[in-house]
Scaffold this active site. Sequence first.
Site, PDB file in Angstrom:
ATOM      1  N   LYS A 119       0.828  -1.209   0.000  1.00 48.16           N
ATOM      2  CA  LYS A 119       0.000   0.000   0.000  1.00 48.16           C
ATOM      3  C   LYS A 119       0.856   1.250   0.000  1.00 48.16           C
ATOM      4  O   LYS A 119       0.333   2.362  -0.079  1.00 48.16           O
ATOM      5  CB  LYS A 119      -0.950  -0.008   1.204  1.00 48.16           C
ATOM      6  N   LYS A 200      -0.861 -13.496  -4.275  1.00 45.22           N
ATOM      7  CA  LYS A 200      -2.174 -13.674  -3.673  1.00 45.22           C
ATOM      8  C   LYS A 200      -3.229 -12.946  -4.493  1.00 45.22           C
ATOM      9  O   LYS A 200      -3.039 -11.789  -4.857  1.00 45.22           O
ATOM     10  CB  LYS A 200      -2.135 -13.100  -2.247  1.00 45.22           C
ATOM     11  N   LYS A 203      -8.486  -8.391  -3.449  1.00 44.93           N
ATOM     12  CA  LYS A 203      -9.335  -7.288  -3.900  1.00 44.93           C
ATOM     13  C   LYS A 203      -8.507  -6.047  -4.182  1.00 44.93           C
ATOM     14  O   LYS A 203      -8.741  -5.329  -5.133  1.00 44.93           O
ATOM     15  CB  LYS A 203     -10.341  -6.924  -2.815  1.00 44.93           C
TER      16      LYS A 203
HETATM   17  P1  ATP Z   1      -8.032  -6.876   0.867  1.00 44.49           P
HETATM   18  O1  ATP Z   1      -7.142  -6.789  -0.321  1.00 44.49           O
HETATM   19  O2  ATP Z   1      -8.974  -5.746   1.020  1.00 44.49           O
HETATM   20  O3  ATP Z   1      -7.272  -7.195   2.149  1.00 44.49           O
HETATM   21  P2  ATP Z   1      -8.570  -9.670   0.546  1.00 44.49           P
HETATM   22  O4  ATP Z   1      -8.815 -10.150  -0.834  1.00 44.49           O
HETATM   23  O5  ATP Z   1      -7.234  -9.916   1.181  1.00 44.49           O
HETATM   24  O6  ATP Z   1      -8.950  -8.141   0.563  1.00 44.49           O
HETATM   25  P3  ATP Z   1      -9.857 -10.132   3.071  1.00 44.49           P
HETATM   26  O7  ATP Z   1     -11.227  -9.593   3.322  1.00 44.49           O
HETATM   27  O8  ATP Z   1      -8.677  -9.417   3.658  1.00 44.49           O
HETATM   28  O9  ATP Z   1      -9.693 -10.281   1.491  1.00 44.49           O
HETATM   29  O10 ATP Z   1      -9.782 -11.673   3.534  1.00 44.49           O
HETATM   30  C1  ATP Z   1     -10.911 -12.409   3.925  1.00 44.49           C
HETATM   31  C2  ATP Z   1     -10.609 -13.891   4.059  1.00 44.49           C
HETATM   32  O11 ATP Z   1     -10.309 -14.464   2.797  1.00 44.49           O
HETATM   33  C3  ATP Z   1      -9.414 -14.240   4.952  1.00 44.49           C
HETATM   34  O12 ATP Z   1      -9.725 -15.413   5.651  1.00 44.49           O
HETATM   35  C4  ATP Z   1      -8.312 -14.496   3.979  1.00 44.49           C
HETATM   36  O13 ATP Z   1      -7.349 -15.383   4.506  1.00 44.49           O
HETATM   37  C5  ATP Z   1      -9.060 -15.145   2.831  1.00 44.49           C
HETATM   38  N1  ATP Z   1      -8.385 -14.895   1.561  1.00 44.49           N
HETATM   39  C6  ATP Z   1      -8.255 -13.695   0.944  1.00 44.49           C
HETATM   40  N2  ATP Z   1      -7.569 -13.830  -0.199  1.00 44.49           N
HETATM   41  C7  ATP Z   1      -7.270 -15.155  -0.309  1.00 44.49           C
HETATM   42  C8  ATP Z   1      -6.571 -15.942  -1.291  1.00 44.49           C
HETATM   43  N3  ATP Z   1      -6.052 -15.381  -2.378  1.00 44.49           N
HETATM   44  N4  ATP Z   1      -6.471 -17.283  -1.090  1.00 44.49           N
HETATM   45  C9  ATP Z   1      -6.993 -17.860   0.006  1.00 44.49           C
HETATM   46  N5  ATP Z   1      -7.655 -17.175   0.964  1.00 44.49           N
HETATM   47  C10 ATP Z   1      -7.790 -15.844   0.816  1.00 44.49           C
HETATM   48 MG    MG Z   2      -6.739  -9.001   3.151  1.00 44.89          MG
END
Ligand code: ATP
Ligand code: MG
Length: 347
Positions: A119, A200, A203
């Site tokens: 970020k 990873k 979002k």
């Molecule tokens: P942000 O980028 O806003 O952090 P994010 O995609 O990381 O969004 P989160 O809301 O932070 O999503 O994560 C919610 C849940 O989804 C957590 O349990 C996280 O471990 C899981 N998760 C997020 N991205 C992945 C991924 N690529 N693979 C497996 N699990 C994931």
């Molecule tokens: Mg996250």
Amino acid sequence: MKVILTGDRPTGRLHVGHYVGSLRRRVELQNSGAFDQIFIMIADTQALTDHFEQPEQVRHNVLEVALDYLAVGLDPARSTLFIQSEVPALPELGLYYMNLVSVARLERNPTVKTEIKQKDFGSSLPVGFFTYPISQAADITAFHASTVPAGEDQAPMVEQTREIVHRFNSIYGETLTEPDILLPETKAAMRLPGLDGGAKMSKSLGNCIYLADDADTIRQKVMSMFTDPGHLRVADPGKVEGNPVFTYLDAFSTPEHFAAFWPDYPDLAALKAHYQRGGLGDMKVKRFLNEVLQSILRPIRERREELAKDPAYVWEVLRQGSAVAREEADHTLQQVRQAMKLDYFTD
Ligand code: ATP
Ligand code: MG
């Protein structure tokens, strides 16, 4: 008591990384009946720690995430779906826990470290973002959660929570419950990579297939996926490690998918062996992955479209869930205040 607490940040719609990393398992656990209580939180307060200038967006995404939840099969009759900011006991718990964690300990958190770099906060790193692992400890302990189903990136948060619980209980007496993380079964599902091959799917990085994507969008995204850059001609041997197309197949495909869409191969191991030998083009593999994803996502998308016609219903689910969560967390807060000798006027 077996209690689940888990959730997501309303920073966007949920994607297939969430599906394999957490959502799919949550629904299984919910339907297993093995848990006394299940709390699923939409972490709007946490989303604001790095989206405080986009309150409209966060608010809008609360509804989007709730739609994703209901569409994958989370059932408000069996799981409490709630909004974090509707539970004021959470920040109060977090405030008390802040005394139990050093700045140095927070700085060592590998997930937060990676996110700060991504970020590009530099010297404007918000205190709220830096301390979000402590808020997560509040979220988890407020419900005496024993189990946190989440992706691998959440392991440091649950570890931090366990440390806080341990410290709290040894200073103030046995009060809080130590949680365990429940990771996905397979390595691919623990941290699904992005379409771009990035570490990873996230979002925040825009490298996602969303649960709400339409069939054409899914196909286009799959067809333009990164593969093995060394696999130039069909005849060349290809690599499956680090090749996101195969990582996605690890996470999503089953022998039933092979029987339905590609009976030339009994299972993924056989497909991988052919790819590694050479003589199998990326397009064919991508076409299969597209079929697999389409078959999983179609019913979810259709349910989601139905539910989206009635946002009032979805808000009502969240309102009722938040009331249940508030009561539960207030109860824990009372226990905590009592343990900390802050219960002046209770009899
Ligand atoms: P942000 O980028 O806003 O952090 P994010 O995609 O990381 O969004 P989160 O809301 O932070 O999503 O994560 C919610 C849940 O989804 C957590 O349990 C996280 O471990 C899981 N998760 C997020 N991205 C992945 C991924 N690529 N693979 C497996 N699990 C994931
Ligand atoms: Mg996250």
